[in-house]
Design an enzyme around this catalytic site. Sequence first.
Site, PDB file in Angstrom:
ATOM      1  NE  ARG A  68      33.812  25.588 -17.804  1.00 49.09           N
ATOM      2  CZ  ARG A  68      35.035  26.113 -17.578  1.00 49.09           C
ATOM      3  NH1 ARG A  68      35.939  26.189 -18.550  1.00 49.09           N
ATOM      4  NH2 ARG A  68      35.370  26.538 -16.382  1.00 49.09           N
ATOM      5  CG  ASP A  91      43.251  20.056 -26.003  1.00 48.35           C
ATOM      6  OD1 ASP A  91      42.594  21.043 -25.624  1.00 48.35           O
ATOM      7  OD2 ASP A  91      44.504  20.015 -25.940  1.00 48.35           O
ATOM      8  CB  SER A  92      47.097  19.528 -29.709  1.00 57.74           C
ATOM      9  OG  SER A  92      47.227  20.636 -28.855  1.00 57.74           O
ATOM     10  CB  ALA A 125      41.875  22.488 -33.343  1.00 61.91           C
ATOM     11  CB  CYS A 172      41.413  33.984 -24.281  1.00 66.22           C
ATOM     12  SG  CYS A 172      42.591  32.797 -24.928  1.00 66.22           S
TER      13      CYS A 172
END
Length: 408
Positions: A224, A262-263, A289, A349
Amino acid sequence: MSSIPDTIERDGGDLPPLLLKPQEERRLQAGHLWVFSNEVNVAATPLTGFTPGQHVQLRSSRDHFLGYAYVNPRTLISARLLGRDPAFPPGKSLLVHRFKVALALRERLYTSPFYRLAFGEADLLPGLVVDRYGSVLVAQIGTAGMEVMKEEILEALVQVVKPEAVLWKNDSPIRELEGIERYVETAMGKVPDLVEVPEGGVTFRVPLASGQKTGWYFDQSANRALVARYAKDARMLDVFSYAGSFGLQAARAGAAEVTCVDSSESALEAAAATAAANGLDVELVKGDAFDMLEALHADRRKFDLVVIDPPAFIKRRKDHPKGLAAYRRLNQLAMQLLDRDGLLLSCSCSYHLAPGELTDSVQRASRHLGRFAQLIAVGAQSPDHPVHPAVDETRYLRAFLFRVVDTC
Ligand code: SAH
């Protein structure tokens, strides 16, 4: 290894032995912590003779002590090593020692107490993660062997960290494979619904018990900061934004506009609350998305900086083909929205997605779209998620920053 005696007093609760087959101790002696079922001498020590989570002495085929471990006959990983020092059987003193060593690293790395305090195998605490939010800890146990030590874990955390409150966020789906129930409960003190996490000049409002995983994705904090460096004046798109962590830090760093996708409704609510409390502007888009990226494209929207940080599409090796296809599609959809000379941070990830497969997904997308992608920075999981070099699974986060230009 010479300091470890061949046989030891079976103190530490008279732990039963788990014997390995010939040669199978090599990987463990090289530093790994896991034992697979085919490595166990099941004729001498049948795995079915153990209960999930039971503590044992791990012994070589020649009956040399290798370390203390816990067993689970139900899982692919049959045992995980807890420690190699015969003087420290599994229990509170071992845990106190581990937490002190883990804390010392984080105190060297960070000036404020917001970090992952313990990262499983990489802190020699297989199956346990602990996040620290100032005086509040959120702990997550992933294995039966750690669940057995739950009380001692709490006592050791209290002794080493002296928290005001501790939450057990023991709701990960992997617990089902271990044969342990999923639950969220307060371990001690009064756990607040929300905590404030300072990062990148923004004070984030983070839900704990109702949040995802352990509340905050500390593993991405270095990435970030990387993105914020390029955010000034950019139209920025944060896909899979959760509580807006990438997007709002970009806004703080001077982005011209920020859109978070975002969901999860509650994730976007947290992002909205943080934006309001910090005087930041953000557009929040709730939805899938893939669909939302297509919709933005249909609306002819363009961005200068796009971050895609999806959940793990490849949780198990067998999900690889489908997962890889999803990464490829996602990177293409994201690149389509990049304006001339834009930047794309592509993350994964999924341990099972090789780093080269992610860069290749971006490369393919660039060819498909007739553009040219240049890798300009390689991100990593933040150092509060150290890597155990012998346990490659601890090196799971991939993040690549690409510049994408129009010439090809
Ligand atoms: N970027 C975040 C972490 C993202 S975690 C950070 O740095 O904090 C992955 C996020 O993807 C979660 O917030 C989850 O709600 C969201 N998500 C999962 N599947 C999704 C989908 N199909 N479409 C949109 N969001 C999704």
